[in-house]
Each structure stands twice: as C-alpha cells, then as structure tokens.
Design a protein around this motif. Sequence first.
Motif, PDB file in Angstrom:
ATOM      1  N   VAL A   1       0.840  -1.195   0.000  1.00 16.36           N
ATOM      2  CA  VAL A   1       0.000   0.000   0.000  1.00 16.36           C
ATOM      3  C   VAL A   1       0.874   1.243   0.000  1.00 16.36           C
ATOM      4  CG1 VAL A   1      -1.950  -1.089   1.176  1.00 16.36           C
ATOM      5  CG2 VAL A   1      -0.220   0.091   2.523  1.00 16.36           C
ATOM      6  N   ASN A   2       0.345   2.295  -0.587  1.00 16.54           N
ATOM      7  CA  ASN A   2       0.977   3.596  -0.455  1.00 16.54           C
ATOM      8  C   ASN A   2      -0.033   4.531   0.216  1.00 16.54           C
ATOM      9  OD1 ASN A   2      -0.836   4.321  -2.456  1.00 16.54           O
ATOM     10  ND2 ASN A   2       0.696   5.029  -3.897  1.00 16.54           N
ATOM     11  N   HIS A   3       0.360   5.779   0.383  1.00 14.38           N
ATOM     12  CA  HIS A   3      -0.489   6.745   1.089  1.00 14.38           C
ATOM     13  C   HIS A   3      -1.891   6.818   0.479  1.00 14.38           C
ATOM     14  CE1 HIS A   3      -1.949  10.360   2.932  1.00 14.38           C
ATOM     15  NE2 HIS A   3      -2.005  10.975   1.765  1.00 14.38           N
ATOM     16  N   ALA A   4      -1.973   6.875  -0.830  1.00 11.30           N
ATOM     17  CA  ALA A   4      -3.273   7.008  -1.490  1.00 11.30           C
ATOM     18  C   ALA A   4      -4.181   5.816  -1.180  1.00 11.30           C
ATOM     19  CB  ALA A   4      -3.086   7.153  -2.999  1.00 11.30           C
ATOM     20  N   TRP A   5      -3.654   4.615  -1.232  1.00  7.50           N
ATOM     21  CA  TRP A   5      -4.462   3.422  -0.967  1.00  7.50           C
ATOM     22  C   TRP A   5      -4.791   3.254   0.514  1.00  7.50           C
ATOM     23  CZ3 TRP A   5      -0.954  -0.183  -4.305  1.00  7.50           C
ATOM     24  CH2 TRP A   5      -1.254   0.014  -5.654  1.00  7.50           C
ATOM     25  N   ALA A   6      -3.979   3.839   1.385  1.00  9.99           N
ATOM     26  CA  ALA A   6      -4.166   3.666   2.822  1.00  9.99           C
ATOM     27  C   ALA A   6      -5.060   4.727   3.453  1.00  9.99           C
ATOM     28  CB  ALA A   6      -2.797   3.656   3.513  1.00  9.99           C
ATOM     29  N   GLU A   7      -5.610   5.616   2.649  1.00 10.92           N
ATOM     30  CA  GLU A   7      -6.517   6.633   3.178  1.00 10.92           C
ATOM     31  C   GLU A   7      -7.665   5.954   3.931  1.00 10.92           C
ATOM     32  OE1 GLU A   7      -6.824  10.125   3.076  1.00 10.92           O
ATOM     33  OE2 GLU A   7      -4.707  10.040   2.519  1.00 10.92           O
ATOM     34  N   PRO A   8      -8.138   6.552   5.024  1.00  5.09           N
ATOM     35  CA  PRO A   8      -9.268   5.962   5.760  1.00  5.09           C
ATOM     36  C   PRO A   8     -10.488   5.761   4.865  1.00  5.09           C
ATOM     37  CG  PRO A   8      -8.238   7.696   7.045  1.00  5.09           C
ATOM     38  CD  PRO A   8      -7.608   7.756   5.672  1.00  5.09           C
ATOM     39  N   ASN A   9     -11.172   4.650   5.093  1.00  2.57           N
ATOM     40  CA  ASN A   9     -12.397   4.292   4.359  1.00  2.57           C
ATOM     41  C   ASN A   9     -12.173   4.145   2.860  1.00  2.57           C
ATOM     42  OD1 ASN A   9     -14.018   4.410   6.758  1.00  2.57           O
ATOM     43  ND2 ASN A   9     -13.844   6.628   6.602  1.00  2.57           N
ATOM     44  N   PHE A  10     -10.990   3.698   2.493  1.00  3.53           N
ATOM     45  CA  PHE A  10     -10.700   3.529   1.072  1.00  3.53           C
ATOM     46  C   PHE A  10     -10.192   2.107   0.838  1.00  3.53           C
ATOM     47  CE2 PHE A  10      -8.148   4.782  -2.843  1.00  3.53           C
ATOM     48  CZ  PHE A  10      -9.264   4.934  -3.651  1.00  3.53           C
ATOM     49  N   THR A  11      -9.352   1.909  -0.093  1.00  8.20           N
ATOM     50  CA  THR A  11      -8.960   0.602  -0.592  1.00  8.20           C
ATOM     51  C   THR A  11      -8.392  -0.324   0.489  1.00  8.20           C
ATOM     52  OG1 THR A  11      -8.454   1.688  -2.673  1.00  8.20           O
ATOM     53  CG2 THR A  11      -7.657  -0.543  -2.409  1.00  8.20           C
ATOM     54  N   PHE A  12      -7.465   0.149   1.287  1.00 11.25           N
ATOM     55  CA  PHE A  12      -6.839  -0.710   2.292  1.00 11.25           C
ATOM     56  C   PHE A  12      -7.856  -1.192   3.317  1.00 11.25           C
ATOM     57  CE2 PHE A  12      -3.874  -1.117   6.073  1.00 11.25           C
ATOM     58  CZ  PHE A  12      -3.409  -2.360   5.710  1.00 11.25           C
ATOM     59  N   ASP A  13      -8.724  -0.305   3.754  1.00 12.87           N
ATOM     60  CA  ASP A  13      -9.767  -0.705   4.703  1.00 12.87           C
ATOM     61  C   ASP A  13     -10.668  -1.780   4.105  1.00 12.87           C
ATOM     62  OD1 ASP A  13      -8.663   1.285   6.228  1.00 12.87           O
ATOM     63  OD2 ASP A  13     -10.501   2.425   6.478  1.00 12.87           O
ATOM     64  N   LEU A  14     -11.064  -1.576   2.873  1.00  7.94           N
ATOM     65  CA  LEU A  14     -11.911  -2.556   2.188  1.00  7.94           C
ATOM     66  C   LEU A  14     -11.195  -3.896   2.045  1.00  7.94           C
ATOM     67  CD1 LEU A  14     -14.528  -3.223   0.674  1.00  7.94           C
ATOM     68  CD2 LEU A  14     -13.472  -2.275  -1.394  1.00  7.94           C
ATOM     69  N   PHE A  15      -9.924  -3.845   1.727  1.00  3.02           N
ATOM     70  CA  PHE A  15      -9.125  -5.062   1.589  1.00  3.02           C
ATOM     71  C   PHE A  15      -9.097  -5.849   2.904  1.00  3.02           C
ATOM     72  CE2 PHE A  15      -4.865  -7.116   1.673  1.00  3.02           C
ATOM     73  CZ  PHE A  15      -5.045  -7.988   0.620  1.00  3.02           C
ATOM     74  N   LEU A  16      -8.810  -5.160   4.013  1.00  2.00           N
ATOM     75  CA  LEU A  16      -8.772  -5.838   5.313  1.00  2.00           C
ATOM     76  C   LEU A  16     -10.154  -6.360   5.703  1.00  2.00           C
ATOM     77  CD1 LEU A  16      -6.388  -3.523   7.360  1.00  2.00           C
ATOM     78  CD2 LEU A  16      -5.858  -5.735   6.325  1.00  2.00           C
ATOM     79  N   GLU A  17     -11.185  -5.585   5.434  1.00  2.00           N
ATOM     80  CA  GLU A  17     -12.547  -6.032   5.750  1.00  2.00           C
ATOM     81  C   GLU A  17     -12.937  -7.276   4.961  1.00  2.00           C
ATOM     82  OE1 GLU A  17     -15.578  -3.013   5.604  1.00  2.00           O
ATOM     83  OE2 GLU A  17     -14.300  -1.616   6.716  1.00  2.00           O
ATOM     84  N   SER A  18     -12.408  -7.407   3.761  1.00  2.00           N
ATOM     85  CA  SER A  18     -12.737  -8.583   2.960  1.00  2.00           C
ATOM     86  C   SER A  18     -12.253  -9.864   3.638  1.00  2.00           C
ATOM     87  CB  SER A  18     -12.165  -8.466   1.550  1.00  2.00           C
ATOM     88  OG  SER A  18     -10.758  -8.609   1.546  1.00  2.00           O
ATOM     89  N   PHE A  19     -11.149  -9.790   4.366  1.00  2.00           N
ATOM     90  CA  PHE A  19     -10.681 -10.952   5.128  1.00  2.00           C
ATOM     91  C   PHE A  19     -11.581 -11.206   6.332  1.00  2.00           C
ATOM     92  CE2 PHE A  19      -6.675 -10.003   2.963  1.00  2.00           C
ATOM     93  CZ  PHE A  19      -6.222 -11.277   2.675  1.00  2.00           C
ATOM     94  N   LYS A  20     -12.038 -10.153   6.967  1.00  2.00           N
ATOM     95  CA  LYS A  20     -12.834 -10.287   8.184  1.00  2.00           C
ATOM     96  C   LYS A  20     -14.234 -10.821   7.909  1.00  2.00           C
ATOM     97  CE  LYS A  20     -10.302  -6.593  10.417  1.00  2.00           C
ATOM     98  NZ  LYS A  20     -10.288  -5.187  10.806  1.00  2.00           N
ATOM     99  N   PHE A  21     -14.810 -10.447   6.769  1.00  2.00           N
ATOM    100  CA  PHE A  21     -16.202 -10.782   6.509  1.00  2.00           C
ATOM    101  C   PHE A  21     -16.398 -11.803   5.397  1.00  2.00           C
ATOM    102  CE2 PHE A  21     -16.269  -6.455   8.319  1.00  2.00           C
ATOM    103  CZ  PHE A  21     -16.883  -6.774   9.518  1.00  2.00           C
ATOM    104  N   GLY A  22     -15.331 -12.214   4.747  1.00  2.00           N
ATOM    105  CA  GLY A  22     -15.447 -13.231   3.699  1.00  2.00           C
ATOM    106  C   GLY A  22     -15.700 -14.608   4.297  1.00  2.00           C
TER     107      GLY A  22
END
Length: 140
Positions: A27-48
Amino acid sequence: MEKKVDELKNILKEAATSSKTIIITAVNHAWAEPNFTFDLFLESFKFGNETRIFLKHLVVIALDQQAYTRCLKLHPYCYNLTTKGVDFSEEAYFMAPDYLKLVWRRIDFLHTVLQLGYNFILTVLLSLLSYIHHQIKYTC
C-alpha cells in the motif's frame, strides 16, 4: 540496513504459516486513506467466507511513511519499504521512471523474502479494488 532485515525477519516469522508461507500486499499513502482501498481489503478478510484466518498471515508492505503509520493502526504485520530519494506516496504512471523504480524495489524485496527462506502469495487486489472504486465513483 541490517536493522531493517532483522525487523523483516521478525515480521515474517510472526506472520508465516507452519510451511513458512505469507501473503504479501503493498500500500501507499493514497491506498491507505481511511475508508478507502486498504480498509476494504482488510474487511474482505474479516467478513469473507472462512477468510479471517488468513489475516494473521498477511504482511503489508508500506511504500511510504504515511502508509506505514496507517497500516500500524490497522494490522500487526507492517513493513516500511523505503527507497532513498524516491517518494512512492503518489501514483506512479506505468513505465514512468518512478514506476520502474517501484517495480524493481518490490522485486528486490520479494527476492529478500525468498532468500530468508519464505514462500509468498503476492496480492494485486489493491489495484483492482482501486479501479473498481473509481469506476463506481464516476458512474454513480
């Protein structure tokens, strides 16, 4: 440099499966912004379906300091992949000089992981999620 390798060894040891396999994403700064790509990626592990277990094997490579700081707030296995004189916090356009530096730096990193005796699964999901997000954003 030796300190960084020791830090990496510790992260890999903690995150690896019994067969010394890890999942790597970057991840870089742009992808790690709150409520953006990185959050969605981590949530996919939690809720998949039966995917939560894989989170403990995920190593996140932060390409800049802002991404590293954000990663540490959300996940235990973050590694700050620094490159002297290069700022990977912004978008690097395909085949531009900074893009090529990024690609080679990541290849060097993956080579180090292999040299340390680990196997890895490399995700490219963040790029896909970012693309999907932009498509939804501009079509809705």
